[in-house]
Design a protein around this motif. Structure first.
Motif, short mmCIF file in Angstrom:
data_model
loop_
_atom_site.label_atom_id
_atom_site.label_comp_id
_atom_site.label_asym_id
_atom_site.label_seq_id
_atom_site.Cartn_x
_atom_site.Cartn_y
_atom_site.Cartn_z
N ASN A 17 0.83 -1.21 0.00
CA ASN A 17 0.00 0.00 0.00
C ASN A 17 0.87 1.26 0.00
OD1 ASN A 17 -1.70 2.22 1.15
ND2 ASN A 17 -3.20 0.60 0.86
N PRO A 18 0.65 2.17 -0.97
CA PRO A 18 1.55 3.32 -1.10
C PRO A 18 1.55 4.24 0.13
CG PRO A 18 0.20 3.07 -3.06
CD PRO A 18 -0.35 2.12 -2.05
N THR A 19 0.42 4.36 0.81
CA THR A 19 0.43 5.30 1.95
C THR A 19 0.64 4.60 3.28
OG1 THR A 19 -1.97 5.21 2.15
CG2 THR A 19 -1.05 6.98 0.81
N GLY A 20 0.01 3.45 3.50
CA GLY A 20 0.12 2.85 4.82
C GLY A 20 0.88 1.53 4.84
N GLY A 21 1.44 1.12 3.69
CA GLY A 21 2.06 -0.20 3.60
C GLY A 21 3.41 -0.27 4.28
N LEU B 115 1.26 0.65 -6.30
CA LEU B 115 -0.04 0.25 -6.87
C LEU B 115 -0.67 1.34 -7.72
CD1 LEU B 115 -1.49 -1.53 -3.74
CD2 LEU B 115 -0.25 -2.53 -5.66
N GLU C 109 0.73 13.27 3.96
CA GLU C 109 1.41 12.94 2.72
C GLU C 109 0.73 13.59 1.52
OE1 GLU C 109 2.84 8.96 0.48
OE2 GLU C 109 2.14 8.78 2.54
N SER D 260 -5.21 6.30 -5.38
CA SER D 260 -4.69 4.98 -4.98
C SER D 260 -4.52 4.04 -6.17
CB SER D 260 -5.64 4.35 -3.97
OG SER D 260 -6.86 4.02 -4.62
N GLN E 76 -8.49 3.70 4.26
CA GLN E 76 -7.17 3.52 4.85
C GLN E 76 -6.40 4.83 4.90
OE1 GLN E 76 -3.99 2.13 2.86
NE2 GLN E 76 -3.21 0.76 4.45
N GLN F 219 -3.10 9.99 6.42
CA GLN F 219 -2.19 10.32 5.32
C GLN F 219 -2.80 11.39 4.44
OE1 GLN F 219 0.76 8.96 5.11
NE2 GLN F 219 0.63 7.14 6.39
#
Lengths: 394, 446
Positions: free
Chosen positions: A228-232, A249, B188, B251, B264, B270
């Motif tokens: 996951n780009p933000t939370g991975g 992704l 972010e 995303s 998420q 974020q």
């Protein structure tokens, strides 16, 4: 027009079978007659159910060309099969089996009764749906629609200009090759390491094989969380270590790699298992002999071990290719859903998108037939080329 | 002596009544697309209450995993002649429901009655955007139930730190983002949205942009997709601009898979803001409480150049199957009217976050002080009730809509990830969507 094509195919068929027959010691004239008949029947085999629609005056040249191609292909299949059967008959061999062997059934009824459940299930759930796919591929058919419309070979000829589809062919080839090459190289390397006699080997051998027991969909979910780009966690680690954040992704350049890494991880255990078994079967005396002749470890591996493993490598290339074509579906569905920008839409996944997501059964059926033909062609090619370089035994 | 006589009388009564009761119980099967305890459980509890009120009826509610699965199960049941009495269809399958011929309009079934089995009808009580969406050819067609709207959630920790107000227009979103991203502890990205066809529809309806011809398919069958024209281009340009400036987090997930990615990003802080469905108002508000930030819901920001016309609804409605026996049909109508009466519409809103679809339910909730205590819950109904009902904000009715939505999310994907101009991308999307619509009309239209 169609009669001209049939005539030409009949002539070619007659010439071909006449030659085959004379080679097998049969009368060439008989072969010519059989060849003409089989050529005619073969070329019409698909065209009769299609009602010669590709030759209708309002059809495009592409449709007509496709129709001629279909006729030639079915005729070639029929002629090839006839020639093969005739050759075997002439050599006084039975066509299918090698005569009576111990343990065969006397009557014809018992084996058929025993086979009936299997054949019934196959016919109902495999053969009938497969044949129905051919019918569907000639239709404009939407799931749940009150009617369908016959559209000849449009579902096929339109694929030639469908950029999403053509893109999916390229994606499939690239992703598949990457998965097979990376997975085989990596698993051979790991298997060679694991093969070394170390304490506790059996425990970590077992651990290495675990990923294989996980379903592709679960692998997709696991890597969805990791990538996951933000939370991975992968980006979290990369960011802390190198200040890197990779758009796994949501960047079309990276997303295929996410799929490849997840798929390689998934198939690694299976490949390691086979390579381990293969390594255990490499005769020690061969390696010792090479060592005595002064070959170093790398040379012994390249000149002795690798050739001895070639049957397993060949087998794994085929199974991994099949895996990359068909089984990556679950991983792709959970990980990227075919995106971004269709960069992970393989042919298999595209069939799902068209047929299930968009309810377009006709187009999906046509695409699955193309995939089917491609996979058959690919397998034949594999056996013809790679198969010859495989050493079975010393 | 008296006791035994009583016993005999009671026994004979029981014996006489029981078989009769068993014979006259009228089954009313209802199929819905929820399997979770909250939503399926709620519908089943109402069915139990209804059955207690009307002992001659036996309403049963069966849950299916999602709209698509229920859609397929219905088509199959229709072929086998085993349709239930009521089926839940999502809003974009409205044209399909209409073309399938499986269903009868609620208005026809009511035939002017003001009550069914003692349950009041009063269709005028439904709030305007809801009744507008489900009124076809001037007839109230299906029973609205779970209705939502697209709204905007803000993480007030970031907005307060940056000293900005909750934005109400696209320009204000950009200004707020500039301030938020300049923060020392900036997230972010500034905001995100699910790349689901529904949000494209919302943002073009706000600009009074029309999705399909023939008045969004409401005056006659839609034969051409327009995708908002100028409004669609303006939206794509704005999104592209926001992504280029690093404000918008995309995303890469499309359609149904996109919801989770927004959850998420918002939950892990974020992003500072997110567009989302009001159906999850309860979840989003709670997310903030659990993670130590205040979540405030507001109207979905609009294009300041065109102004705000209104937003359209989302969710699903309940369709009455055609050709039922009169007593079954009445039972089904009774149940539909019961679960959408003022008290139940209010309770449904409170447990899920779907909007209260009746004015009387809104009045009831206001009276109880629910909206004052839970201001986030009133945003969606306010947004819908303040909407001007136009062709655009009524929402489109067209064939192949679920597939056309996939074309639209692909177009958004292309604009955000490539340098192709929005005009060209939208033109391609319109061409693909028209091909789908033409094929649908070939097979479905008379």
């Amino acid at each position: 027009m169609q009669f001209l094509v049939i005539g030409m195919i009949a002539v070619v068929g007659a010439a071909y079978l006449a030659r085959r027959f004379s080679q097998s010691g049969l009368k060439p004239a008989f072969g010519a007659v059989v060849g003409a008949v089989v050529g005619m029947i073969g070329s019409a085999a698909l065209m009769i159910p299609l009602d010669w629609c590709t030759f209708d005056p309002d059809r495009t040249a592409t449709d007509m060309g496709f129709g001629i191609l279909l006729m030639a292909a079915t005729a070639a299949l029929a002629l090839g099969a006839t020639g093969w059967i005739a050759g075997n008959l002439a050599a006084r061999r039975t066509v299918f089996s090698g005569g009576t062997q111990p343990g065969t059934f006397k009557g014809w009824l018992t084996p058929w009764i025993l086979l009936a459940p299997t054949i019934g299930v196959l016919a109902l759930f495999l053969y009938y749906p497969s044949l129905d796919t051919f019918r569907l591929s000639t239709l404009l058919a939407l799931l749940g629609a009150p009617r369908t419309r016959f559209i000849c070979v449009d579902n096929f000829t339109r694929l030639a200009t469908d950029t999403v589809y053509l893109n999916s062919v390229a994606t499939t080839i690239l992703i598949s090759i990457a998965i097979v090459v990376i997975s085989l190289v990596l698993s051979l390397f790991i298997a060679s390491m694991v093969y070394l006699p170390i304490k506790g080997a059996s425990v970590y051998r077992t651990l290495l094989i675990w990923p294989y027991a996980i379903s592709p969909a679960v692998a997709g979910v696991i890597f969805l969380l990791l990538f996951n780009p933000t939370g991975g966690i992968i980006n979290y680690a990369l960011n802390n270590l190198f200040g890197l954040r990779i758009p796994w992704l949501n960047d079309p350049a990276w997303a295929p790699w996410a799929v490849i890494i997840a798929s390689v991880w998934k198939s690694l255990g299976y490949n390691i298992l086979f390579y381990l078994a293969g390594l255990q079967n490499v005769p020690k005396d061969l390696i010792e002999a090479a060592a005595i002749d002064g070959a170093n470890a790398l040379q012994r591996f390249r000149q002795v071990v690798l050739p001895m493993l070639s049957p397993i490598t060949f087998f794994l290339v085929i199974t991994n290719m099949t895996y990359a074509f068909f089984e990556t579906f679950g991983t792709i569905d959970y990980l990227t859903g075919g995106g971004p920008l269709n960069s992970t839409t393989t042919m298999m996944y595209n069939i799902f998108l068209v047929g299930i997501r968009n309810n377009d059964l006709g187009k999906a059926a046509a695409q699955s037939i193309v995939l089917f033909v491609l996979v058959i062609g690919f397998t034949v090619l594999q056996f013809r080329t790679a198969g010859q370089r495989v050493t079975y035994g010393a | 002596m008296r006791k035994s006589l009583l016993l005999v009388v009671a026994l004979s009564l029981l014996l006489g009544v029981m078989p009769a009761a068993a014979q006259t119980k009228i089954d009313v099967p209802v199929w819905i697309a929820f399997t979770d305890a909250i939503r399926l459980g709620w519908a089943q509890d109402r069915a139990a209450e209804f059955n207690a009120m009307h002992p001659e009826y036996n309403v049963t509610v069966q849950g299916y995993a999602n709209y698509e699965e229920l859609f397929a199960a219905t088509a199959l049941a229709a072929e086998q002649g085993s349709l239930p009495a009521v089926v839940q269809y999502f809003e974009v399958a409205t044209q399909n429901a209409r073309d399938s011929g499986y269903f009868k309009s609620i208005a026809d079934a009511l035939a002017g009655r003001t009550e069914v089995l003692g349950h009041e009808v009063n269709l005028d009580d439904f709030i305007a955007p809801v009744s507008a969406y489900y009124t076809l050819d001037g007839k109230f067609t299906s029973m609205p139930w779970n209705t939502s709207s697209a709204i905007w959630f803000s993480n007030m920790n970031y907005l307060n730190a940056a000293g900005v107000e909750i934005p109400s227009t696209w320009a204000e979103v950009e200004a707020a983002c500039e301030a938020i991203m300049a923060l020392e502890n900036a997230p972010e990205y500034c905001f995100t949205f699910p790349n689901h066809g529904w949000f494209f529809e919302q943002w073009i309806a706000q600009q009074n942009g029309v999705y399909a011809n023939n008045d969004n398919g409401r005056s006659a069958r839609a034969t051409e997709v327009l995708l908002g024209g100028e409004a669609g281009v303006a939206l794509l340009n704005w999104l592209d601009d926001m992504a280029a400036k690093g404000y918008l987090y995309y995303s890469g997930a499309q359609g149904g898979a996109s919801w989770g990615t927004v959850d998420q990003a918002f939950q892990s802080q974020q992003v500072a803001m997110a567009a989302y469905s009001s159906s999850d108002t309860a979840v989003y508000t709670q997310t903030g409480i659990d993670n130590g930030f205040e979540v405030v819901a507001s109207f979905l920001p609009y294009n300041q150049e065109t102004g705000w016309t209104g937003n359209l609804i989302g969710g699903a409605s309940l369709w009455l199957v055609d050709g039922l026996a009169p007593e079954v049909e009445d039972g089904a109508l009774g149940y539909l009217l019961y679960i959408t009466n003022a008290e139940n519409a209010a309770s449904w809103h409170q447990v899920t976050g779907y909007i209260a679809i009746r004015q009387s339910a809104i009045d009831l909730l206001t009276e109880q002080g629910w909206y004052d205590e839970n201001p986030n819950f009133r945003v969606a109904s306010d947004q819908l009730s303040q909407s001007t009902v136009t062709v655009a904000t009524s929402g489109a009715i067209l064939g192949g809509f679920p597939s056309i939505r996939n074309v639209v999310t692909q177009a958004v994907d292309t604009v955000l990830l490539t340098d192709q101009p929005a005009e060209a991308v939208l033109a391609n999307a319109i061409a693909s969507a028209n091909a789908i619509l033409t094929e649908y009309n070939l097979l479905y239209a008379e």
